[in-house]
Structures are given as structure tokens and as C-alpha cells.
Design a protein around this motif. Structure first.
Motif, short mmCIF file in Angstrom:
data_model
loop_
_atom_site.label_atom_id
_atom_site.label_comp_id
_atom_site.label_asym_id
_atom_site.label_seq_id
_atom_site.Cartn_x
_atom_site.Cartn_y
_atom_site.Cartn_z
N ARG A 1 -6.47 0.04 5.67
CA ARG A 1 -6.27 1.02 4.32
C ARG A 1 -7.05 2.03 4.48
O ARG A 1 -7.70 3.27 3.91
N GLU B 1 -13.06 -2.66 -1.93
CA GLU B 1 -11.98 -2.74 -1.03
C GLU B 1 -11.78 -2.82 0.56
O GLU B 1 -12.96 -2.94 1.30
N GLU C 1 -1.47 -8.74 3.36
CA GLU C 1 -1.30 -7.46 3.82
C GLU C 1 -2.54 -8.02 5.50
O GLU C 1 -2.30 -7.05 6.43
N HIS D 1 -9.35 -3.70 3.23
CA HIS D 1 -8.94 -3.54 4.95
C HIS D 1 -9.26 -2.41 5.49
O HIS D 1 -8.57 -1.40 4.77
N ASP E 1 -7.11 6.25 3.62
CA ASP E 1 -8.26 7.02 2.80
C ASP E 1 -8.70 5.85 2.45
O ASP E 1 -9.37 5.35 1.82
#
Ligand code: NAD
Ligand code: DAU
Length: 338
Positions: free
Chosen positions: A90, A85, A190, A87, A94
Motif C-alpha cells: 500500500r 499504516e 493482506e 503494509h 499511496d
């Protein structure tokens, strides 16, 4: 080494890396394991799906049974771990999935690498593990103290510690790369550069966090890929290699450059609420990789950013499809059926 398990190979950097290897290294077989999260896009590898040296498998790096099966079935002799993951925003909203994928997923790969005598493990890490630079003269070197500031960088730093521990405790041959911000083709919109290009193309405003004076050190993605390959082939076991392009830009400078290339007014810039805990400055000292592995970036920032904008202009359909998720159902059906 011939059979390389590349994880996260449907993401931005993984896609560019796989394209480079398939083009330049005919003796290498790539086993590409990717979960196809929102950030993974097989459309980017459309031409490579039929290449006999590329095997795509949809799955999770945290799935022990799957990793064991892949290592045995494809006689995997080395692993390059891009899957993550990635980003920061984010990770703030989360964080749990960042721990699951970036920490536990990496641990699962390491454990199986030891179990099946994998010869080399390369961890694709990030300069963000070093935290933020306040002094304008300072640079991150490989011995800079790790001080991650975001949940994303904390998860990447944790993974780096596990890689180090597996080298120390089990004698696994590991190398770690820590690169600065990448830009180039196939990046999910993003992230700052493709987001701004996409917005400019749609006459939408460009959201600049805080005062826009945060500094990032930009490197063209293909140069990151060539650096990873050098480290994979010739890096010293247990070594850490910083990778960067000496291209420090404030976010405002960056956005203005994009507007200028696309001939749009600066009135599109909109200052928005800052990212919590926003790192002020990243800057890499790449002396080690340049001098011990003879790596150099192939393009300047000015050349790379023009090529990048041109690529997005020529691939508006890709940009539309990844933004809307249109391609997703097609590949989901294709791989769910297996
Ligand atoms: P990305 O988000 O574009 O791609 C990540 C890929 O990993 C996606 O294809 C996704 O589907 C896959 N993935 C996510 N979770 C998975 C899981 N559990 N199992 C298998 N696959 C999974 O990221 P990126 O920008 O290509 O970054 C790749 C790596 O490089 C990351 O480890 C990142 O930390 C590191 N890195 C990125 C940059 C940058 O500027 N983008 C700079 C330095 C280092
Ligand atoms: O330094 C390497 C890291 O670079 C990688 O490890 C990460 O995976 C990658 O996402 C990237 O992290 P950044 O947070 O630096 O990248 P991002 O593109 O999200 O943001 C770049 C800068 O632009 C940062 O200072 C935040 C700012 N920004 C970003 C967005 C998305 C804005 O001002 N507005 C935005 O809308």
C-alpha cells in the motif's frame, strides 16, 4: 506506570498485546486509541470491550486536541505507539497516508508526551528500517545503519529519528523496538501468511512475488508482545531493542509449509510480478534483548505456525468478516454516535 495509552490497539499486534496485558497485569489500565482504518477491527476485542481496565476511543493519533484530552482525562502516564499504516504494498501505491500517520502522527504523540510530562514513550518500530541484507551471514544489530527502501520503511525510520530527537532535545524517556515479521491470530489477510491461509481455505492460488526466494525472519506475535512489555518495563532510556526469532525462511518455504499443514497441493503456488524494490532478506540479531532483558521466544516456528493455522481454521467467520468488512458498519454506528 498505570495508565497506558496504547495506540493502534485494534490492529493485529495491538490486539494481541492488549489481550496479554489485560490477562496478566490487573493493575494496568489501557486507554486504546485507534482510528479503525481497514486494518483495525474491534471484533477482535469483543470480549475486552467490557473489561473495566480497557477504554476504547476511536480517533486519530494526529489529532492534537484529542490526544491532549485523552492524556488529561485518563491521567495517561505512558504511551506505547503501535498505530501505523503497516503494509509495504500500500505504501508503494499511496505513500502520503504513511507520512501522515507514521511520521506526523508519531510527532504529535511525542509533542504531547513532552507537554504533559508522560513518563515513558515506547515506539513500536520495525526491522525494515535497516533495509535489506545481501550477505547471507550478516544480521541486523541495533547499530546497523538505517537504510529504508520502501515508502513504508522510510516513514517508520523517520518516526524513529523523531523519537530519538525528542529524547535528546527534550529529555523524554523513550525506547524503540525493532521487530522482524510477525505471524499469529488476528492478522489482516493482506499480509503473506493470513492471505495464503485464506486463499488455501478457498482453493485459490497463492501469489508468490518474483522468484519467491526473499527471506523473512518470522516471530510469533505473542512473543513480540512479551518482548515489548519487557522493553517497556526495563529497557534503558533512549535504547533501541531488536526483536526476532531466528526463523529465517524463504517465501517459497513458507508457502510450502502452509500447504503441507493444510494438506493442499503445491500446484496452488503461482509466481506473480515482483514487488517494486522488494527487500531480499531480513534477519535480526536479538542478542541485546535476550541478554540484557532476559527475553526469549516461547514457541518455535513449527509450533507457532501450527497454532496459527489452527486459529484461522477455528475463526473462519473472523476471516470472512474482516475480508468483506462486514463487522465494520456495526462498530462504525456504535462509535460514530458518540
Ligand atoms: P496493523 O495494520 O494490523 O494495525 C495498525 C492499527 O493502527 C490499526 O488498528 C489501525 O486502525 C490503526 N491506525 C492506523 N492509522 C491510525 C491513526 N492515524 N490513528 C490511530 N490509529 C491508527 O499493524 P500491525 O501489524 O499490528 O503493526 C503494529 C505496529 O507494529 C506498526 O507500527 C508496525 O509498523 C509495527 N510492526 C509490525 C510488524 C508485523 O510483522 N506486522 C513487525 C514489526 C513492527
Ligand atoms: O519485517 C517487519 C515487517 O513485516 C513489518 O514492519 C510490516 O508492517 C509487515 O507488513 C511485514 O512486512 P513484509 O513486507 O515483509 O510482509 P508481507 O506479509 O507483506 O510480505 C512477506 C513476504 O512475502 C515479502 O517478501 C513479500 C512476500 N509476498 C507478500 C504478499 C502479500 C508475496 O510473495 N506475495 C504476497 O501476496
Amino acid at each position: 506506570m498505570k495508565n497506558i495509552l496504547v495506540t493502534g490497539g485494534a490492529g493485529f499486534i495491538g490486539v494481541n498485546f492488549i489481550k496479554m496485558i489485560l490477562e496478566k497485569e490487573p493493575g494496568i489500565r489501557i486507554i486504546n486509541l485507534d482510528l479503525l482504518t481497514y486494518a483495525g477491527n474491534l471484533e477482535s476485542l469483543k470480549q475486552e470491550l467490557d473489561n473495566p481496565n480497557h477504554f476504547f476511543i476511536q480517533g486519530n493519533i494526529g489529532d492534537t486536541e484529542l490526544i491532549e484530552k485523552i492524556i488529561q482525562e485518563y491521567s495517561v502516564d505512558s504511551i506505547i505507539n503501535f498505530a501505523a499504516e503497516s503494509h509495504v504494498d500500500r505504501s508503494i501505491s499511496d505513500p502520503d497516508i504513511f507520512v501522515k500517520t507514521n511520521v506526523l502522527g508519531t510527532l504529535n504523540l511525542l509533542r504531547n508526551a513532552v507537554k504533559y510530562n508522560v513518563k515513558r514513550f515506547l515506539q513500536v518500530s520495525t526491522d525494515e528500517v535497516y533495509g535489506s541484507l545481501e550477505d547471507s551471514e550478516e544480521l541486523f544489530t541495533e547499530i546497523t545503519t538505517i537504510k529504508p527502501n520502501s515508502p513504508y520503511s522510510a516513514s517508520k525510520a523517520s518516526a524513529d529519528h523523531f523519537v530519538r530527537a525528542y529524547q535528546h532535545t527534550f529529555g523524554l524517556d523513550t525506547v524503540i523496538t525493532r521487530c522482524s515479521n510477525n505471524y499469529g491470530p488476528y492478522q489482516f489477510p493482506e499480509k503473506m501468511i493470513p492471505l495464503c491461509i485464506n486463499n488455501i481455505l478457498n482453493d485459490k492460488s497463492l501469489p508468490v512475488y518474483g522468484d519467491g526466494l526473499q527471506i523473512r525472519d518470522w516471530l510469533y506475535v505473542k512473543d513480540h508482545c512479551s518482548a515489548i512489555w519487557k522493553v517497556f518495563k526495563n529497557g534503558v532510556s533512549g535504547g533501541i531493542y531488536n526483536i526476532g526469532g531466528c526463523n529465517e525462511k524463504t517465501n517459497l518455504e513458507l508457502v510450502k509449509t502452509l500447504l503441507k499443514i493444510l494438506d493442499k497441493p503445491e500446484s496452488l503456488i503461482t509466481f506473480v510480478k515482483d514487488r517494486p524494490g522488494h527487500d531480499r532478506r531480513y534477519a535480526i540479531d536479538a542478542y541485546k534483548i535476550m541478554n540484557t532483558l532476559d527475553w526469549r521466544p516461547s514457541v518455535t516456528f513449527e509450533q507457532g505456525i501450527k497454532k496459527t493455522v489452527e486459529w484461522y481454521l477455528c475463526n473462519k467467520k473472523w476471516l470472512e468478516d474482516v475480508t468483506s468488512g462486514a463487522y465494520r458498519n456495526y462498530y462504525k454506528e456504535m462509535y460514530d454516535g458518540r
